[in-house]
Design a protein around this motif. Structure first.
Motif, short mmCIF file in Angstrom:
data_model
loop_
_atom_site.label_atom_id
_atom_site.label_comp_id
_atom_site.label_asym_id
_atom_site.label_seq_id
_atom_site.Cartn_x
_atom_site.Cartn_y
_atom_site.Cartn_z
N ASN A 239 -3.82 6.26 4.79
CA ASN A 239 -2.54 6.64 5.41
C ASN A 239 -1.34 6.18 4.60
O ASN A 239 -0.23 6.66 4.82
N ASN A 240 -1.56 5.25 3.68
CA ASN A 240 -0.47 4.77 2.83
C ASN A 240 -1.03 4.32 1.50
O ASN A 240 -2.25 4.41 1.25
N LEU A 241 -0.15 3.84 0.64
CA LEU A 241 -0.55 3.46 -0.72
C LEU A 241 -1.54 2.30 -0.71
O LEU A 241 -2.52 2.30 -1.48
N CYS A 242 -1.30 1.32 0.13
CA CYS A 242 -2.18 0.14 0.16
C CYS A 242 -3.60 0.51 0.59
O CYS A 242 -4.58 -0.01 0.04
N GLU A 243 -3.72 1.40 1.56
CA GLU A 243 -5.05 1.82 2.00
C GLU A 243 -5.77 2.60 0.90
O GLU A 243 -6.98 2.46 0.71
N ASN A 244 -5.02 3.43 0.18
CA ASN A 244 -5.64 4.17 -0.93
C ASN A 244 -6.12 3.22 -2.03
O ASN A 244 -7.21 3.41 -2.59
N ILE A 245 -5.32 2.22 -2.34
CA ILE A 245 -5.71 1.26 -3.38
C ILE A 245 -6.91 0.44 -2.93
O ILE A 245 -7.79 0.10 -3.73
N THR A 286 6.12 -2.19 -2.27
CA THR A 286 6.38 -3.63 -2.30
C THR A 286 5.10 -4.42 -2.02
O THR A 286 4.80 -5.42 -2.70
N GLN A 287 4.34 -3.99 -1.04
CA GLN A 287 3.09 -4.68 -0.72
C GLN A 287 2.06 -4.53 -1.83
O GLN A 287 1.27 -5.44 -2.09
N ALA A 288 2.07 -3.35 -2.49
CA ALA A 288 1.07 -3.08 -3.52
C ALA A 288 1.31 -3.90 -4.78
O ALA A 288 0.36 -4.42 -5.39
N ILE A 289 2.56 -4.06 -5.20
CA ILE A 289 2.85 -4.75 -6.47
C ILE A 289 2.91 -6.26 -6.31
O ILE A 289 2.83 -6.98 -7.29
N GLY A 290 3.08 -6.76 -5.09
CA GLY A 290 3.15 -8.20 -4.89
C GLY A 290 4.58 -8.70 -4.89
O GLY A 290 5.48 -8.09 -5.46
#
Length: 592
Positions: A239-245, A286-290
């Protein structure tokens, strides 16, 4: 020379030649005069036309000029007929039959697909297509959507034409086939539309209106070709970038690079901070890059736009992180940004978290006084006359979200567990109740308790004054009763005027007030001695008596009642189907 010519040619020849010359010249003059007569005739006609136009009013002249200009456009006749129908169609007094008949006439004129697309792109005729979408049936709307589909992405970028797409989303989102046509026509263009000044409005309405289940695959274009092309089923899509990663960690670097290059940087440059989808994308990134990379690459660019970001929970989360991990200069810029908007932000469903985080970590308490607290203790200038007698802090104390700001300031650092009880798990996870460390270095230098006391010292007289003036209103509100309880416990326990005010309130039968009385009984001996002890005639009164029975200092003042009498009262209440939980709790206390 003339004398020599006469001698050579003879006088007779010269005379004849002269006559021919004058004849030709005369005929030429007469021809010119004839030509001049035609010109004067045309000038006369033109002058008469101008005289006729000049007789019209200025507005009529402009209208005539506009009609003449529009008559040279393509499909001028069709557009004129469509506008006549549109003028009738938008009348609010039309019946369903009138609307149906007018729509049938309009659809006959708009039967050509290319014609609809060309009309939609005209700034004055696009409203005809908008009206056709608004007042059409499901089948007619579907037909219009198919006609616009080949150029839907182009139409979405045009200032006037994009309203046709907005209308299609607004009135067609309930029809699955229309939605599928719309999404298919925009496929491959999402990233360009998302960072286009006009197309961004289409993307915003699309994601906020169409259910997420239908746009899930379409949204994958945000995260790069690895997810938009190769992810085929729902299990592979997040549903978002973090879930895909999380599902495909090998693509983290390429996905973050794609989002930053094609969306984040372009969106920041074009100032798209107010759009919900962009705030969600920023928070995902923001959550993905730290947090470390966020602080080094993005934080300083976002601080000045905090007021636009706090419109959603995701945007507020970004601002809270900027406040928690920013430098002293960044926090000062945040305070400047919220100056004049502190009250409205605290009353907002999401923005209150950003104000709370700024106050919790900012060492410069003087700037906090000037930018935030000073606004809170004064009534807004646009308030009605009926609020003139109301204390400025009362509105905040009665609000579910704004009251948390006061509660966190009232409770000391030693009562960290109690602080967290007033916040929900999401708020505890998002907020940094104590200043965090960045790369091992604290982001704030001042002691936490010192900072809290400096802020509370400014608010203390205002809070006590509010409680004295509005004790009854506060005690009957869930949020207000919490604030009232902590004000009394933390800063006003020795104030006899407030104690007398609380003891005189009749709260034992109030659904919220009786809980406040139980808390005051548990924490204040002065209140127990000053309060009026109720009779056990109801379940709520019985709860209060049960609370008093645990304290020996008021045992002599309690009414003498036996277990038998309470059981008899319970049976009477059960017959009329009234609550008996408090009476049952009182029986247990009496037995003990």
């Amino acid at each position: 020379l003339f004398h020599v010519i006469c001698q050579k040619l003879g006088s007779a020849t010269v005379v004849a030649a002269s006559q021919n010359f004058f004849t030709m010249t005369a005929s030429g003059f007469s021809h010119k005069r004839k030509h001049g007569g035609d010109s004067s005739k045309k000038n006369h006609q033109k002058k008469s036309k101008l005289d006729h136009t000049s007789q019209l009013s200025s507005s009529a002249q402009k209208r005539a000029l506009k009609q003449e200009r529009q008559s040279h456009r393509r499909h001028a006749d069709v557009v004129r007929d469509c506008k006549e129908i549109w003028n009738k169609l938008r009348v609010k007094t039309n019946t369903k039959d009138d609307t149906k008949n007018l729509m049938d006439q309009l659809m006959i004129l708009l039967k050509d697909d290319s014609l609809i697309r060309e009309i939609a792109l005209q700034h004055d005729a696009s409203r005809v297509v908008q009206a056709a979408i608004q007042f059409s049936t499901v089948e007619q709307r579907r037909s219009i959507c198919k006609s616009l589909a080949p150029q839907m992405a182009e139409i979405s970028k045009v200032q006037y034409a994009h309203f046709c797409v907005l209308k299609m989303i607004q009135y067609g989102y309930k029809d699955d086939e229309t939605v599928q046509i719309l999404l298919k026509s925009l496929k491959g263009h999402l990233c360009k539309l998302a960072v286009h000044s006009v197309g961004a409005r289409v993307v915003e309405l699309l994601f906020s209106t169409v259910p997420q289940k239908q746009t899930k695959s379409f949204r994958q274009e945000f995260y790069g070709p690895h997810f938009s092309i190769f992810a085929q089923d729902d299990e592979e899509m997040g549903n978002n970038l973090c879930e895909n990663i999380a599902k495909k960690p090998q693509h983290k670097e390429s996905a973050c690079e794609y989002v930053n290059k094609h969306l984040v940087q372009k969106g920041i440059d074009k100032g798209l901070y107010g759009f919900t989808y962009f705030q969600q994308l920023l928070w995902d990134y923001t959550q993905a890059i730290g947090i470390a990379e966020f602080c080094s690459s993005m934080l300083s660019n976002l601080v000045d736009h905090a007021l636009h970001l706090v419109s959603t929970r995701d945007g507020t989360s970004i601002v809270a992180k900027c406040a928690a991990y920013g430098s002293a200069k960044d926090r000062k810029r945040l305070l400047k940004c919220f100056k004049g908007y502190a009250r409205s932000s605290l009353l907002h469903r999401d923005a209150y978290l950003s104000i709370l985080q700024i106050v919790l970590v900012t060492d410069d308490t003087v700037s906090v006084h000037k930018s935030i607290l000073a606004e809170l203790v004064t009534l807004p200038e646009d308030d009605n006359n009926d609020k003139e007698d109301q204390h400025p802090l009362l509105e905040l104390a009665l609000d579910d979200n704004a009251s948390k700001f006061l509660l966190v300031l009232l409770l000391p650092e030693s009562m960290e567990e109690q602080r967290r009880k007033y916040l929900d798990p999401m708020e505890c996870k998002l907020l940094e109740l104590t200043p965090p460390k960045l790369n091992g270095v604290p982001t704030s230098k001042k002691n936490n308790e010192t900072r809290r006391q400096e802020l509370l010292r400014y608010l203390t007289p205002h809070l006590i004054h509010m409680c004295k003036d509005h004790a009854e209103i506060l005690s009957q509100s869930i949020a207000g009763s919490k604030v009232l309880l902590q004000i009394y416990n933390q800063i006003a326990a020795d104030d006899n005027d407030l104690l007398d005010k609380l003891a005189s309130l009749s709260l034992s039968e109030h659904p919220v007030g009786h809980f406040l009385m139980q808390h005051l009984i548990a924490c204040s001996e002065k209140f127990r001695k000053a309060m009026v002890i109720p009779d056990p005639t109801s379940s709520r009164n019985a709860f209060i008596l049960a609370s008093l029975m645990t304290h020996d200092d008021v045992a002599s003042r309690l009414p003498k009642i036996s277990v038998k009498e309470v059981n008899k009262l319970i049976k009477e209440k059960q017959k009329v189907k009234e609550a008996t939980a408090g009476l049952e709790a009182l029986v247990k206390k009496l037995k003990n």
